[in-house]
Design a protein around this motif. Structure first.
Motif, PDB file in Angstrom:
ATOM      1  N   MET A 128     -31.539  35.926 -64.335  1.00  0.00           N
ATOM      2  CA  MET A 128     -31.539  34.504 -64.059  1.00  0.00           C
ATOM      3  C   MET A 128     -32.977  34.045 -63.819  1.00  0.00           C
ATOM      4  O   MET A 128     -33.704  34.641 -63.036  1.00  0.00           O
ATOM      5  N   ALA A 129     -33.384  33.002 -64.461  1.00  0.00           N
ATOM      6  CA  ALA A 129     -34.741  32.487 -64.311  1.00  0.00           C
ATOM      7  C   ALA A 129     -34.866  31.693 -63.019  1.00  0.00           C
ATOM      8  O   ALA A 129     -33.920  31.056 -62.567  1.00  0.00           O
ATOM      9  N   ARG A 130     -36.028  31.755 -62.427  1.00  0.00           N
ATOM     10  CA  ARG A 130     -36.280  30.984 -61.210  1.00  0.00           C
ATOM     11  C   ARG A 130     -36.265  29.499 -61.533  1.00  0.00           C
ATOM     12  O   ARG A 130     -36.781  29.073 -62.560  1.00  0.00           O
ATOM     13  N   LEU A 131     -35.693  28.709 -60.633  1.00  0.00           N
ATOM     14  CA  LEU A 131     -35.673  27.264 -60.832  1.00  0.00           C
ATOM     15  C   LEU A 131     -37.072  26.674 -60.699  1.00  0.00           C
ATOM     16  O   LEU A 131     -37.432  25.762 -61.418  1.00  0.00           O
ATOM     17  N   TYR A 132     -37.827  27.204 -59.758  1.00  0.00           N
ATOM     18  CA  TYR A 132     -39.200  26.761 -59.560  1.00  0.00           C
ATOM     19  C   TYR A 132     -40.092  27.991 -59.579  1.00  0.00           C
ATOM     20  O   TYR A 132     -39.826  28.953 -58.869  1.00  0.00           O
ATOM     21  N   PRO A 133     -41.162  27.973 -60.349  1.00  0.00           N
ATOM     22  CA  PRO A 133     -42.067  29.127 -60.382  1.00  0.00           C
ATOM     23  C   PRO A 133     -42.976  29.126 -59.151  1.00  0.00           C
ATOM     24  O   PRO A 133     -43.996  28.452 -59.130  1.00  0.00           O
ATOM     25  N   LEU A 134     -42.587  29.822 -58.115  1.00  0.00           N
ATOM     26  CA  LEU A 134     -43.360  29.848 -56.878  1.00  0.00           C
ATOM     27  C   LEU A 134     -44.631  30.665 -57.039  1.00  0.00           C
ATOM     28  O   LEU A 134     -44.667  31.630 -57.792  1.00  0.00           O
ATOM     29  N   ALA A 135     -45.644  30.255 -56.308  1.00  0.00           N
ATOM     30  CA  ALA A 135     -46.919  30.961 -56.335  1.00  0.00           C
ATOM     31  C   ALA A 135     -47.486  31.016 -54.922  1.00  0.00           C
ATOM     32  O   ALA A 135     -47.140  30.205 -54.072  1.00  0.00           O
ATOM     33  N   VAL A 136     -48.351  31.985 -54.689  1.00  0.00           N
ATOM     34  CA  VAL A 136     -49.003  32.153 -53.391  1.00  0.00           C
ATOM     35  C   VAL A 136     -50.504  31.985 -53.574  1.00  0.00           C
ATOM     36  O   VAL A 136     -51.101  32.615 -54.443  1.00  0.00           O
ATOM     37  N   GLU A 137     -51.092  31.126 -52.760  1.00  0.00           N
ATOM     38  CA  GLU A 137     -52.550  31.013 -52.742  1.00  0.00           C
ATOM     39  C   GLU A 137     -53.062  32.124 -51.837  1.00  0.00           C
ATOM     40  O   GLU A 137     -52.949  32.041 -50.614  1.00  0.00           O
ATOM     41  N   ARG A 138     -53.590  33.165 -52.440  1.00  0.00           N
ATOM     42  CA  ARG A 138     -53.998  34.345 -51.677  1.00  0.00           C
ATOM     43  C   ARG A 138     -55.079  34.050 -50.649  1.00  0.00           C
ATOM     44  O   ARG A 138     -55.125  34.690 -49.607  1.00  0.00           O
ATOM     45  N   ALA A 146     -44.145  38.657 -52.969  1.00  0.00           N
ATOM     46  CA  ALA A 146     -43.801  38.758 -54.392  1.00  0.00           C
ATOM     47  C   ALA A 146     -42.410  38.164 -54.570  1.00  0.00           C
ATOM     48  O   ALA A 146     -41.499  38.453 -53.787  1.00  0.00           O
ATOM     49  N   PHE A 147     -42.248  37.337 -55.579  1.00  0.00           N
ATOM     50  CA  PHE A 147     -40.998  36.624 -55.804  1.00  0.00           C
ATOM     51  C   PHE A 147     -40.203  37.272 -56.924  1.00  0.00           C
ATOM     52  O   PHE A 147     -40.740  37.559 -57.988  1.00  0.00           O
ATOM     53  N   GLY A 148     -38.908  37.458 -56.673  1.00  0.00           N
ATOM     54  CA  GLY A 148     -38.013  38.003 -57.686  1.00  0.00           C
ATOM     55  C   GLY A 148     -37.410  36.886 -58.512  1.00  0.00           C
ATOM     56  O   GLY A 148     -37.966  35.788 -58.605  1.00  0.00           O
ATOM     57  N   ASP A 149     -36.237  37.141 -59.069  1.00  0.00           N
ATOM     58  CA  ASP A 149     -35.605  36.147 -59.942  1.00  0.00           C
ATOM     59  C   ASP A 149     -34.306  35.587 -59.363  1.00  0.00           C
ATOM     60  O   ASP A 149     -33.488  35.040 -60.080  1.00  0.00           O
ATOM     61  N   ARG A 150     -34.116  35.711 -58.046  1.00  0.00           N
ATOM     62  CA  ARG A 150     -32.883  35.218 -57.420  1.00  0.00           C
ATOM     63  C   ARG A 150     -33.081  33.928 -56.632  1.00  0.00           C
ATOM     64  O   ARG A 150     -32.205  33.529 -55.872  1.00  0.00           O
ATOM     65  N   CYS A 151     -34.196  33.264 -56.783  1.00  0.00           N
ATOM     66  CA  CYS A 151     -34.500  32.062 -56.007  1.00  0.00           C
ATOM     67  C   CYS A 151     -33.425  30.992 -56.198  1.00  0.00           C
ATOM     68  O   CYS A 151     -33.008  30.708 -57.319  1.00  0.00           O
ATOM     69  N   VAL A 152     -32.967  30.416 -55.081  1.00  0.00           N
ATOM     70  CA  VAL A 152     -31.978  29.339 -55.127  1.00  0.00           C
ATOM     71  C   VAL A 152     -32.607  27.995 -54.749  1.00  0.00           C
ATOM     72  O   VAL A 152     -31.910  27.030 -54.484  1.00  0.00           O
ATOM     73  N   SER A 153     -33.913  27.955 -54.699  1.00  0.00           N
ATOM     74  CA  SER A 153     -34.683  26.733 -54.433  1.00  0.00           C
ATOM     75  C   SER A 153     -34.385  26.096 -53.083  1.00  0.00           C
ATOM     76  O   SER A 153     -34.377  24.878 -52.953  1.00  0.00           O
ATOM     77  N   CYS A 154     -34.155  26.906 -52.068  1.00  0.00           N
ATOM     78  CA  CYS A 154     -33.920  26.358 -50.730  1.00  0.00           C
ATOM     79  C   CYS A 154     -35.219  25.837 -50.115  1.00  0.00           C
ATOM     80  O   CYS A 154     -35.195  25.026 -49.210  1.00  0.00           O
ATOM     81  N   GLN A 155     -36.339  26.345 -50.570  1.00  0.00           N
ATOM     82  CA  GLN A 155     -37.688  25.954 -50.151  1.00  0.00           C
ATOM     83  C   GLN A 155     -38.027  26.332 -48.715  1.00  0.00           C
ATOM     84  O   GLN A 155     -38.970  25.819 -48.135  1.00  0.00           O
ATOM     85  N   ARG A 156     -37.263  27.249 -48.133  1.00  0.00           N
ATOM     86  CA  ARG A 156     -37.595  27.715 -46.784  1.00  0.00           C
ATOM     87  C   ARG A 156     -38.971  28.362 -46.767  1.00  0.00           C
ATOM     88  O   ARG A 156     -39.732  28.188 -45.819  1.00  0.00           O
ATOM     89  N   CYS A 157     -39.277  29.131 -47.794  1.00  0.00           N
ATOM     90  CA  CYS A 157     -40.572  29.823 -47.821  1.00  0.00           C
ATOM     91  C   CYS A 157     -41.727  28.831 -47.768  1.00  0.00           C
ATOM     92  O   CYS A 157     -42.707  29.046 -47.054  1.00  0.00           O
ATOM     93  N   MET A 158     -41.605  27.737 -48.490  1.00  0.00           N
ATOM     94  CA  MET A 158     -42.664  26.732 -48.479  1.00  0.00           C
ATOM     95  C   MET A 158     -42.691  25.977 -47.154  1.00  0.00           C
ATOM     96  O   MET A 158     -43.749  25.702 -46.606  1.00  0.00           O
TER      97      MET A 158
END
Length: 79
Positions: free
Chosen positions: A1-11, A36-48
């Motif tokens: 399953m593809a991620r709904l949003y391609p998350l990225a981290v500013e190192r 590191a982000f896998g492919d199960r993201c449900v776009s809850c945006q808690r991480c952000m």
């Protein structure tokens, strides 16, 4: 399953605290040197929303950090 949003981290901003991985309801984030982000993201945006230095983002999108609950409340949900 593809991620709904391609998350990225500013190192340069990431402090490697691991909050994003602990809060992910589908355990999509693993902590290596940086998140590191896998492919199960449900776009809850808690991480952000709970990233202390706002290091997690969707490339090309303007995102303003917003929280509707507190971090400790989410951790007490049995995670």
């Amino acid at each position: 399953m593809a991620r709904l949003y391609p998350l990225a981290v500013e190192r340069k901003k990431c402090i490697r605290c691991g909050k994003c991985a602990r809060l992910c309801p589908v355990r999509n984030i693993t902590m290596t040197e940086y998140p590191a982000f896998g492919d199960r993201c449900v776009s809850c945006q808690r991480c952000m929303a709970f990233c202390p230095p706002n290091a997690i983002h969707v490339p090309g999108k303007d995102y303003r950090q917003y929280r509707s609950v507190e971090y400790s409340d989410l951790l007490s949900e049995g995670r």
